[in-house]
Write a protein that holds these residues in place. Structure first.
Motif, PDB file in Angstrom:
ATOM      1  N   LEU A 233      30.978 -32.202 -22.257  1.00 27.38           N
ATOM      2  CA  LEU A 233      30.199 -32.391 -21.037  1.00 27.38           C
ATOM      3  C   LEU A 233      28.730 -32.173 -21.381  1.00 27.38           C
ATOM      4  O   LEU A 233      28.368 -31.127 -21.929  1.00 27.38           O
ATOM      5  CB  LEU A 233      30.620 -31.398 -19.951  1.00 27.38           C
ATOM      6  N   ARG A 271      31.666 -31.508  -1.679  1.00 29.84           N
ATOM      7  CA  ARG A 271      32.360 -30.313  -2.182  1.00 29.84           C
ATOM      8  C   ARG A 271      32.366 -29.192  -1.127  1.00 29.84           C
ATOM      9  O   ARG A 271      31.407 -29.027  -0.368  1.00 29.84           O
ATOM     10  CB  ARG A 271      31.653 -29.810  -3.447  1.00 29.84           C
TER      11      ARG A 271
ATOM     12  N   ILE B 285      38.704 -27.858  -4.015  1.00 31.96           N
ATOM     13  CA  ILE B 285      37.289 -28.174  -4.206  1.00 31.96           C
ATOM     14  C   ILE B 285      36.788 -29.138  -3.125  1.00 31.96           C
ATOM     15  O   ILE B 285      35.592 -29.310  -2.955  1.00 31.96           O
ATOM     16  CB  ILE B 285      37.020 -28.735  -5.622  1.00 31.96           C
ATOM     17  N   SER B 300      36.745 -23.590  -4.135  1.00 30.03           N
ATOM     18  CA  SER B 300      36.928 -23.173  -5.522  1.00 30.03           C
ATOM     19  C   SER B 300      36.138 -24.047  -6.481  1.00 30.03           C
ATOM     20  O   SER B 300      35.358 -24.905  -6.073  1.00 30.03           O
ATOM     21  CB  SER B 300      38.408 -23.153  -5.872  1.00 30.03           C
ATOM     22  N   ALA B 301      36.362 -23.829  -7.769  1.00 28.33           N
ATOM     23  CA  ALA B 301      35.548 -24.463  -8.804  1.00 28.33           C
ATOM     24  C   ALA B 301      36.303 -25.619  -9.446  1.00 28.33           C
ATOM     25  O   ALA B 301      37.519 -25.566  -9.604  1.00 28.33           O
ATOM     26  CB  ALA B 301      35.185 -23.433  -9.869  1.00 28.33           C
ATOM     27  N   SER B 302      35.570 -26.646  -9.838  1.00 26.95           N
ATOM     28  CA  SER B 302      36.190 -27.751 -10.565  1.00 26.95           C
ATOM     29  C   SER B 302      36.350 -27.350 -12.032  1.00 26.95           C
ATOM     30  O   SER B 302      35.842 -26.316 -12.463  1.00 26.95           O
ATOM     31  CB  SER B 302      35.315 -29.003 -10.470  1.00 26.95           C
ATOM     32  N   PHE B 303      37.033 -28.211 -12.794  1.00 29.36           N
ATOM     33  CA  PHE B 303      37.281 -27.890 -14.204  1.00 29.36           C
ATOM     34  C   PHE B 303      35.987 -27.673 -14.974  1.00 29.36           C
ATOM     35  O   PHE B 303      35.970 -26.958 -15.975  1.00 29.36           O
ATOM     36  CB  PHE B 303      38.120 -28.995 -14.860  1.00 29.36           C
ATOM     37  N   ALA B 304      34.904 -28.300 -14.518  1.00 29.62           N
ATOM     38  CA  ALA B 304      33.638 -28.200 -15.247  1.00 29.62           C
ATOM     39  C   ALA B 304      32.919 -26.895 -14.968  1.00 29.62           C
ATOM     40  O   ALA B 304      31.864 -26.626 -15.530  1.00 29.62           O
ATOM     41  CB  ALA B 304      32.734 -29.372 -14.878  1.00 29.62           C
ATOM     42  N   GLU B 305      33.476 -26.100 -14.073  1.00 31.52           N
ATOM     43  CA  GLU B 305      32.780 -24.889 -13.633  1.00 31.52           C
ATOM     44  C   GLU B 305      33.540 -23.627 -13.975  1.00 31.52           C
ATOM     45  O   GLU B 305      33.263 -22.559 -13.438  1.00 31.52           O
ATOM     46  CB  GLU B 305      32.566 -24.976 -12.108  1.00 31.52           C
TER      47      GLU B 305
END
Lengths: 348, 543
Positions: A233, A271, B285, B300-305
């Protein structure tokens, strides 16, 4: 094993290796534009030329098998002059717009121009004008920057098995295009973009975003299907601006359209950003603080357990989330609530 | 899962993706691999380019058919008849691996007896595949030095899903295609961490590492490790929970990172069930269809977070690393779960919410991961079993024995069962569902990615040209599709990808949700719902 000599170095190479592969194993630098070890040799760019003892003219090292006792020279003034001329010819038909090109800093051609100090060009003449803008949201084609290395054509055929693009026309008019020069209509995996050595192919979503050099890289694993592809990323100012994959990992750097281009959801304005509580049945969900919300979740779940028994409570875990999260989730239900009512929707 | 675990003692993909290109023959059944597992499909294409023979069994003309030596277009829901007939041919022609059967399996005699009636001619009647093609498929698969089977939801989302998986396992056992490189039985997992969620014990009958909750010794082990008294009663499966909610037995539910209100078959029924709960918590999310029904929504958080690990199809445990911060007040799932758990019972929570420490706790409880730790997971990660700190991981399973009592794999008799809901005069079409390349599951993420949504922005139904003519339907015309459970409106895509009398709808689109139509009939063993076959009626939509 094959024993050969490259630039006065004794080298051992595995059977079947090409001269280029043998040289790279010995960490000898030979410039290339059209080579990718994940694909078959092509011999288009002529930059990997070497002299081989007993042969009258330089040959392309990427297409020449190494043989026992071979003596190879990869660099001398003649070879460098030939390489410099090749790069100069490529640049004579290339827009000199590195300042605004997305690939600057990652571009193999730019690197070669720098290496050979090509500020001026001896060759002047017509330049190709076959730029086009496709009606797709992923792939940008700026074909006046194409060096006809064929990597995109080959990756689409050899690796992806799609063959959405090919060479058309001959000589100066050569270009890379879909059948009948139509708009690109493919799977949009972006493998072609990933292997393009110049700015001829890029991601439309990347335009105007920081170039790769300005980004921070984080190695991680894709969130979509069960292939488990490694992702890098690239972030800038706390935002994912590009996704790539390293060629030395188990998915060999190949990605699909979702892995490569499906990252915009991360920064979506939709989000969820705050806990929400529905204070009465039928009422709206209203923003609340974390402490209040967490207390409410714990107290309601324990109240149901205390009134109706532990098996009146259940949890659905997530095949999208991490091992650690899933472990702690089932432990919360088993050890905290006292029920084995924990499952997930994709367990089959 | 249940099917393979019964036969082999483990339900995971037996072999590795890396080995696919070395298969001499590949048998892909019930997996649209190029669209659902694009990178695994690359290895299949590579195998074909290297001279491997590819057999594809699928009612739809999926993209992989283009690379196939042989395409078996069987009717939806007839997978086990097809597999049984292939095995009948293998035995009748003496192509089975007698040494492997004798040394490493049990139950062969009864199993062989059960196949007698499954002649290719019988199977042709049931499946619609010409008997000669079934014979050819059997010879290609059994004749290869090493052959791999690849399957996904196409054979499992049926009332006889477990039977289908058992039939697939039988086929590999019969030909000795287990316990060796570049072969095996390979379920392709549809989501990034299906394997991991199962490994971590998010199943109602097992603790982490498939250790059964009902076994007293196991219960004692976990009671000691967690310092709490634990229940020996297996819990409810996800599909059984729906019924329990409607009956008032299940009153509180906590869902994280799933959207069952759109992904469950017969969704009107599941939504009713969620609404019957006293208390529903959803952690996600996005405001999913399920979150909209909740009493509490946790951002909540995504996989990138976030930091952690995923375990992909081939049992490979790999690191996930935070690259950006979660938006607003959103928090990573691990901290949220840790905070809730600490409030419910501090003694049940882990001492910290640090992913590396929690991973170490898991590794101490499951021998297959005992040799793993974050210090060893840089790069490509490790494939379990990895029992010791110097073990390099395991590319293929069952090299020397099967993890069952006695160490042998067991053949299972797979009877001939029909799908629960077959077409009739009122609902004359078979509906099958699945994904398309550009979207993922309920579209929560992909439909919020502009590019993906731009190339695939609306729901559609694939219908064969002959059926379109019969109904007077033109391409792109709006249709109403109805089943006994509901009706949706969507555009026709007239295409010979589907055979006559079969229609296909991707389930990504909430505005025409395929799961309004699908059936929630259950497989009696593993309780999966029959999302791949139900009866529907197709009509032009009223203006």
């Amino acid at each position: 094993m094959i024993n050969l000599t490259i630039d006065d170095k004794k080298i051992e190479a595995p059977d079947g290796a090409t001269v280029l592969e043998a040289a790279r194993l010995a960490r000898i630098d030979i410039p290339t534009l059209c080579h990718d070890p994940r694909m078959k040799p092509f011999g288009a760019c002529r930059l990997c030329i070497v002299e081989i003892g007993g042969l009258p003219r330089p040959v392309t090292s990427c297409t020449t098998p190494a043989t026992e006792g071979m003596v190879v020279v990869t660099t001398n003034s003649k070879l460098e002059r030939l390489r410099k001329t090749t790069v100069e010819l490529l640049l004579s038909d290339h827009p000199n717009d590195c300042m605004v090109c997305i690939q600057a800093g990652q571009c193999s051609l730019q690197e070669l121009a720098y290496r050979y100090g090509l500020r001026e060009n001896r060759f002047k003449g017509a330049v190709r004008q076959h730029n086009r803008v496709d009606n797709n949201p992923f792939i940008m084609r700026e074909q006046d920057k194409c060096v006809l290395c064929g990597l995109c054509v080959r990756v689409c055929d050899e690796v992806e098995g799609v063959a959405a693009i090919g060479f058309a026309n001959r000589g100066f008019e050569s270009d890379i295009c879909p059948p009948f020069k139509k708009d690109l209509d493919c799977e949009f995996c972006g493998q072609c973009v990933a292997v393009c050595p110049t700015g001829a192919l890029s991601g439309k979503m990347w335009a105007g975003q920081p170039r790769l050099e300005q980004t921070r890289s984080t190695e991680t694993t894709c969130t979509y299907c069960g292939c488990g592809c490694n992702l890098t990323l690239h972030t800038h100012a706390d935002k994912v601006v590009r996704v790539t994959s390293r060629p030395d990992n188990h998915n060999r750097g190949w990605l699909c359209v979702k892995g490569r281009f499906g990252y915009e959801f991360i920064a979506s304005p939709e989000r969820l950003t705050t806990p929400l509580i529905r204070r009465q049945k039928g009422g709206p969900l209203e923003p609340a603080g974390w402490d209040e919300t967490l207390d409410l979740v714990a107290s309601r779940l324990t109240a149901i357990r205390d009134q109706h028994g532990a098996d009146a409570v259940a949890g659905l875990a997530s095949a999208r989330c991490t091992n650690e999260e899933n472990y702690l989730f089932q432990k919360m239900f088993r050890a905290g609530i006292g029920t084995n009512n924990v499952d997930h929707c994709a367990r089959y | 899962m249940a099917g393979l675990a019964t036969k082999f003692g483990s339900g995971a993909m037996t072999n590795s993706v890396e080995g696919i290109s070395r298969n001499k023959a590949l048998f892909v059944i019930g997996s649209n691999t190029t669209e659902n597992h694009p990178i695994i499909a690359l290895r299949m294409k590579e195998a074909v380019a290297r001279g491997a023979q590819l057999i594809v069994a699928d009612p739809r003309r999926i993209p992989l058919v283009k690379f196939a030596t042989l395409w078996l277009r069987h009717r939806p829901g007839t997978d086990s008849a097809l597999l049984n007939a292939m095995m009948q041919v293998i035995i009748a022609e003496g192509l089975e691996d007698k040494d492997f059967i004798a040394a490493r399996t049990e139950g062969f005699a009864e199993f062989a007896e059960s196949l007698v009636k499954f002649t290719p001619e019988f199977a042709e009647e049931v499946t619609g595949v010409p008997a000669e093609d079934i014979r050819r498929a059997a010879r290609i698969y059994a004749g290869a030095e090493n052959a791999g089977i690849y399957y996904a939801m196409g054979i499992t989302q049926h009332t006889m899903g477990t039977n289908n998986v058992m039939a697939v396992g039988n086929l590999a056992m019969l030909t000795g295609n287990l316990g060796k490189d570049a072969a095996g039985v390979n379920p392709l997992r549809g989501q990034n961490n299906v394997q991991g969620a199962c490994d971590m014990g998010c199943l109602p009958d097992v603790y982490p590492g498939y250790q059964k909750v009902a076994l007293p010794a196991v219960q004692a082990k976990f009671e000691k490790a967690w310092g709490k008294a634990l229940s020996p009663r297996p819990g409810l499966t996800a599909s059984e929970m729906t019924g329990a909610m409607l009956e008032g037995k299940l009153r509180g539910l906590y869902i994280f990172g799933e959207n069952p209100a759109l992904s469950d078959p017969n969704m009107a029924h599941s939504i009713k069930a969620f609404n019957a709960l006293d208390f529903l918590v959803v952690q996600d999310i996005f405001m999913t269809e399920t979150a909209e029904l909740a009493d509490v929504v946790l951002p909540s958080a995504s996989f990138a977070e976030k930091n952690g690990t995923f375990t992909c199809s081939e049992r490979r445990v790999q690191r996930v690393r935070a690259a950006v911060s979660p938006p607003g007040q959103a928090r990573d799932d691990l901290s949220i779960i840790h905070a809730v758990c600490s409030r419910i019972d501090p003694a049940a929570a882990t001492s910290s919410a640090a992913p590396a420490e929690i991973f170490a706790e898991v590794a101490a409880l499951w021998p297959n991961m005992a040799g793993m730790g974050y210090d060893r997971l840089d790069g490509d990660g490790l494939q379990w079993p990895c029992p010791t700190a110097d073990n390099p991981g395991t590319p293929f399973l069952f090299k020397d024995s099967f993890p069952r009592e006695g160490g042998k794999a067991v053949f299972s008799v797979v009877p001939h069962v029909l799908s629960d809901e077959l077409p009739d005069s009122e609902y004359p079409f078979v509906l099958t569902t699945g994904r398309e390349l550009f979207h993922y599951h309920t579209g929560t993420m992909t439909r919020k990615s502009k590019g993906l949504d731009a190339v695939a922005h609306e729901p559609f139904i694939e219908i064969n040209p002959s059926d379109a003519v019969g109904l007077g339907i033109k391409d792109a015309e709006m249709l109403t599709v109805s089943s006994r459970r509901g009706a949706i409106r969507l555009k026709a895509r007239v295409s010979d990808i589907v055979p006559a009398k079969v229609v296909f709808i991707p389930f990504h689109y909430k505005e025409a949700a395929a799961n309004m139509l699908t059936s929630d009939a259950l497989d009696p063993i593993c309780k999966i719902m029959e999302a791949k076959v139900c009866a529907v009626r197709v009509e032009k939509a009223a203006a």
